[in-house]
Every structure is written in C-alpha cells, then in structure tokens.
Design an enzyme around this catalytic site. Structure first.
Site, PDB file in Angstrom:
ATOM      1  N   CYS A   1       2.651 -37.534 122.890  1.00 48.96           N
ATOM      2  CA  CYS A   1       2.108 -38.710 122.228  1.00 48.96           C
ATOM      3  C   CYS A   1       0.903 -38.255 121.399  1.00 48.96           C
ATOM      4  O   CYS A   1      -0.062 -37.729 121.955  1.00 48.96           O
ATOM      5  CB  CYS A   1       1.669 -39.736 123.266  1.00 48.96           C
TER       6      CYS A   1
ATOM      7  N   CYS B   1       0.311 -46.057 125.539  1.00 46.00           N
ATOM      8  CA  CYS B   1      -0.414 -46.574 124.375  1.00 46.00           C
ATOM      9  C   CYS B   1       0.485 -47.049 123.246  1.00 46.00           C
ATOM     10  O   CYS B   1      -0.002 -47.391 122.160  1.00 46.00           O
ATOM     11  CB  CYS B   1      -1.419 -45.543 123.879  1.00 46.00           C
TER      12      CYS B   1
ATOM     13  N   HIS C   1       8.047 -22.643 115.228  1.00 49.25           N
ATOM     14  CA  HIS C   1       8.249 -24.058 114.881  1.00 49.25           C
ATOM     15  C   HIS C   1       8.287 -24.955 116.108  1.00 49.25           C
ATOM     16  O   HIS C   1       8.743 -26.089 116.018  1.00 49.25           O
ATOM     17  CB  HIS C   1       9.544 -24.221 114.064  1.00 49.25           C
TER      18      HIS C   1
ATOM     19  N   CYS D   1      -2.557 -40.168 122.828  1.00 48.26           N
ATOM     20  CA  CYS D   1      -3.188 -39.876 124.118  1.00 48.26           C
ATOM     21  C   CYS D   1      -2.786 -38.514 124.671  1.00 48.26           C
ATOM     22  O   CYS D   1      -3.215 -38.143 125.761  1.00 48.26           O
ATOM     23  CB  CYS D   1      -2.883 -40.982 125.126  1.00 48.26           C
TER      24      CYS D   1
ATOM     25  N   CYS E   1       5.284 -44.168 123.652  1.00 47.73           N
ATOM     26  CA  CYS E   1       4.475 -43.783 124.799  1.00 47.73           C
ATOM     27  C   CYS E   1       4.207 -45.043 125.638  1.00 47.73           C
ATOM     28  O   CYS E   1       3.680 -46.030 125.115  1.00 47.73           O
ATOM     29  CB  CYS E   1       3.163 -43.175 124.309  1.00 47.73           C
TER      30      CYS E   1
HETATM   31 ZN   LIG Z   1       0.098 -42.299 124.427  1.00 47.49          ZN
END
Ligand SMILES: [Zn+2]
Length: 243
Positions: A130, A154, A122, A133, A151
C-alpha cells in the site's frame, strides 16, 4: 566453446554473475505477450496494446482495467513452475559456480528455483504494498481481488512492487546490481542479446574479459561477447555442466 573450458572458467572464477534474460522466461513457458499472436489477442480483448496496459499511466487513470489485464494475463502465468534453466542456476549457486543472478523479469523464477542472491531490477509480482501506509500483501491478495485491490487499513489502491512502463528502476536495486557486476570475473549473459536494456545497463560495470553469452538467437551484437554459445540456456547448462 567446449564443455571443459566453460566449466574450468567457472571453477576458476572468484565471482560469477549471471544476467538472466527474457529467453530464459520464454524457455520456461512464460509469455511476454509481445509476440504477434498474443499482442493481437490482447489488443482485441482490452482495446489497448500490451505497452499501454502494463504502464503507470493506465495504473493511475484506469486501475480497474489495469488489474483486469494484470490478473488475467500476467499473474495467471505464475502457476507455471520454474523449469530446468533456473534449477541449473540454483544448483550452480549451490556448487559455488554462480554468485549472483540479475534479472528484469518479474516472476521470481530464480528464487522459486532456489537461487539465493538475486537482484530483481524490476521487482517481482510477489511483492505488493500500500503506497500510503506501506502495509504489504501477498500475491494472492491481488489475484483474488475481484476489482481494484484496496488496502483494508486505508482504502488506498494496493500495487505490485514492479517497475511498470513509464517508471524508474528502483535506485537501490540498480546500485546493488552494479556492485555485483563490478565484482565479477565471469559475466554470464543467458537468454538475451547484448543490446537489451538488461545488458546495456549492466555490461558497462563489467571490467573483465570473460563475458560469456548463451543464446538461441543470433544477433549482430554477439561479437561484443568474449565467448558465445548458440543454444537454449537450459540445454546448454545441462550439457556443458552436468553431463
Ligand atoms: Zn494502507
């Protein structure tokens, strides 16, 4: 089962795989948040059950609430270091008595105790990323975030690489675990019963005749094991192997 016979079996085994169950995590002082007191407290505090909170649906629809729960109730537990049960596993790996550890628990306790070959079915709370990205983040990034961790590149919600309820187990991990179990002469099921999802998923790949169960709690499925020791795992490993 005698100390000498377990040790002998492990010494003679060409490949020994451990299925490390929830009992080991509980022995270590961690909570699954599912015993009656804890689960009541969680429902009171968040208005949802543990199963509803630790869930992909909530992560997607109410990330603020998800991370509040995740930080306060899950990540707060990682300050507890690995205890004797995991340290004995690491020692056994070093001594050539254990070759792989498979678990569904997400706290990386075997690795933190020093185990090298671990399959985390798991994932673990230490791996965060992220989804847009693929940038990775340490657990401290989630822990120190005040709201939803984003993030910085982004602005996407960073997420722990753990299998939440409602999500599939990572295929690569599943394959790796199955391959380990297929190689096993001895399969050690520790702190679990044979009807848990961990054992259900894994025992089907085991072809040997030395399935050894060490557990504190009796369960009707125990008879499916070749050998059973009723004990806490840490105590059993200590007295059986290192006394
Ligand atoms: Zn990102």
């Amino acid at each position: 089962m005698l100390k000498s016979s377990l040790l002998k079996m492990l010494e003679e085994s060409k490949y020994t795989v451990v299925l490390s169950g929830v009992g080991m995590v509980l022995e270590n002082g961690y909570s699954t948040l599912r015993d009656s007191d804890d689960s009541y407290e969680i429902e009171e505090k968040y208005g949802y059950s543990v199963d509803e909170l630790y869930c992909s649906a909530l992560f997607n629809t109410r990330p603020g609430l998800f991370f509040e729960f995740y930080r306060n109730e899950i990540l707060s537990q990682i300050d507890i270091p690995p205890g004797d049960g995991y340290k004995f596993l690491a020692q056994m790996e070093k001594d050539g008595l254990v070759d792989a550890v498979i678990t569904r628990r997400v706290f990386a306790l075997p690795e933190r105790a020093g185990c090298k070959n671990v399959v985390n079915l798991h994932g673990t709370v230490y791996d965060n990323y992220c989804p847009s990205c693929e940038r990775t983040f340490p657990v401290s990034y989630i822990r120190e975030s005040k709201k939803v961790p984003l993030c910085p590149d982004c602005n996407t919600t960073v997420r722990p690489k753990v299998c939440l309820l409602g999500e599939m187990v990572d295929n690569a991990q599943m394959t790796r675990a199955a391959e380990e179990v297929e190689k096993a002469d001895v399969l050690l099921a520790l702190g679990t019963n044979l009807h848990t999802p961990l054992c259900n998923q894994m025992i089907q790949y085991y072809d040997g005749d030395k399935l050894i169960l060490i557990t504190k709690n009796k369960h009707f499925s125990d008879k499916a094991a070749d050998y059973v020791i009723y004990s806490r795992v840490d105590e059993a490993l200590k007295t059986l192997l290192y006394k």
